[in-house]
Design an enzyme around this catalytic site. Structure first.
Site, PDB file in Angstrom:
ATOM      1  N   SER A  70      28.825 -29.356  23.505  1.00 45.67           N
ATOM      2  CA  SER A  70      28.363 -27.567  23.180  1.00 45.67           C
ATOM      3  C   SER A  70      29.048 -26.875  24.263  1.00 45.67           C
ATOM      4  O   SER A  70      29.089 -27.020  25.403  1.00 45.67           O
ATOM      5  CB  SER A  70      26.965 -27.567  23.449  1.00 45.67           C
ATOM      6  OG  SER A  70      26.019 -28.524  22.674  1.00 45.67           O
ATOM      7  N   GLY A 110      24.616 -22.164  25.581  1.00 46.50           N
ATOM      8  CA  GLY A 110      23.159 -22.000  26.216  1.00 46.50           C
ATOM      9  C   GLY A 110      22.410 -22.974  25.629  1.00 46.50           C
ATOM     10  O   GLY A 110      21.120 -22.376  25.137  1.00 46.50           O
ATOM     11  N   THR A 131      15.003 -24.570  33.306  1.00 49.26           N
ATOM     12  CA  THR A 131      15.846 -24.070  32.465  1.00 49.26           C
ATOM     13  C   THR A 131      15.133 -24.206  31.112  1.00 49.26           C
ATOM     14  O   THR A 131      15.344 -23.231  30.220  1.00 49.26           O
ATOM     15  CB  THR A 131      17.045 -25.026  32.275  1.00 49.26           C
ATOM     16  OG1 THR A 131      17.975 -24.602  31.201  1.00 49.26           O
ATOM     17  CG2 THR A 131      16.652 -26.855  32.092  1.00 49.26           C
ATOM     18  N   ASP A 143      15.297 -25.963  23.286  1.00 50.18           N
ATOM     19  CA  ASP A 143      16.753 -26.564  22.905  1.00 50.18           C
ATOM     20  C   ASP A 143      16.829 -26.240  21.267  1.00 50.18           C
ATOM     21  O   ASP A 143      16.259 -27.003  20.251  1.00 50.18           O
ATOM     22  CB  ASP A 143      16.808 -27.841  23.154  1.00 50.18           C
ATOM     23  CG  ASP A 143      18.416 -28.201  22.938  1.00 50.18           C
ATOM     24  OD1 ASP A 143      19.163 -27.576  22.261  1.00 50.18           O
ATOM     25  OD2 ASP A 143      18.752 -29.306  23.336  1.00 50.18           O
ATOM     26  N   ARG A 145      19.642 -26.317  19.477  1.00 49.00           N
ATOM     27  CA  ARG A 145      21.151 -26.843  18.784  1.00 49.00           C
ATOM     28  C   ARG A 145      20.531 -27.767  17.686  1.00 49.00           C
ATOM     29  O   ARG A 145      19.682 -28.625  17.597  1.00 49.00           O
ATOM     30  CB  ARG A 145      21.797 -27.713  19.869  1.00 49.00           C
ATOM     31  CG  ARG A 145      22.274 -26.637  21.205  1.00 49.00           C
ATOM     32  CD  ARG A 145      23.074 -27.859  22.184  1.00 49.00           C
ATOM     33  NE  ARG A 145      22.128 -28.342  22.977  1.00 49.00           N
ATOM     34  CZ  ARG A 145      22.165 -29.102  23.872  1.00 49.00           C
ATOM     35  NH1 ARG A 145      23.567 -29.313  24.345  1.00 49.00           N
ATOM     36  NH2 ARG A 145      21.333 -30.016  24.596  1.00 49.00           N
TER      37      ARG A 145
END
Length: 218
Positions: A70, A110, A131, A143, A145
């Site tokens: 990524s 990100g 995070t 997340d 993605r």
């Protein structure tokens, strides 16, 4: 569970590109762009090493080594030490070039929330959040993605069986859901620094990444 339908993508352009990193390592890549990727973004595949032999080995030989990486502008380009992305990218290119395969450069900064939102998350991390907590506080998922486009790219390249270069079990799960055979998972190195120690520990704790870091930290 049967694999999810995979929309067809096609190779748009392919060009040769010599690569050279800041530490002097150099290699040659074949870079592919695509038409038909479902998110409409400009993702790239870098064919490295003897990729034709790796792809044509079928089920009998070693699967091509593949890393879905990524995009991380801060780490990949500027060498930020808040993450391990730049070091993982550098490592992946050399390891894939050694045995043949592909680096998929995915435009999902990100963990999918974008560059500005990632910097907002950094600001929250500076107040004590980890995070994942920071992403949630900003109204995003931990997340966001998707590796659907990665599966599309691999299919367009004629790849259905891979050795996955990643510490992230979610990449393997998603690629299998989209019909990829993940013959093996190959961990990356642990690129630990004073600035990213808490970040790596958090990935191991909350994201189940296969990282050998001291879980007592943070």
């Amino acid at each position: 569970m049967p694999p999810l339908p995979l929309p067809i993508a096609m190779i748009r352009t392919q060009v040769s590109m010599p690569l050279r990193f800041a530490d002097g390592y150099s290699t040659a890549a074949r870079v592919f762009s695509f038409d038909g990727l479902v998110d409409g973004r400009e993702h790239l595949a870098f064919g490295l090493g003897d990729r034709p032999a790796a792809v044509s080995s079928g089920s009998r030989g070693p699967a091509p080594l593949v890393r879905p990486h990524s995009e991380c502008l801060t780490g990949d380009t500027f060498g930020s030490q808040r993450c391990d992305c730049g070091a993982q990218l550098r490592e992946a290119v050399e390891r894939i070039a050694d045995c043949g395969g592909f680096l998929l450069y995915l435009r999902q900064e990100g963990r999918g929330i974008g560059l500005y939102a990632k910097l907002d998350a950094y600001a929250l991390q500076d107040t004590g959040m980890d995070t994942y907590e920071a992403n949630l506080a900003l109204g995003h998922g931990e997340d966001e993605r998707s590796y659907l486009v990665a599966a599309q790219m691999l299919r367009a390249l004629g790849v259905s069986r891979i050795a996955l270069l990643s510490n992230n079990p979610d990449k393997a799960r998603q690629l299998r859901r989209f019909g990829m055979t993940v013959a093996s998972r190959v961990p990356t190195g642990v690129h630990l620094s004073d600035a990213n120690e808490r970040y790596l520990v958090t990935k191991a704790r909350r994201g189940a990444h296969t990282l050998d870091v001291p879980l007592s930290v943070g």
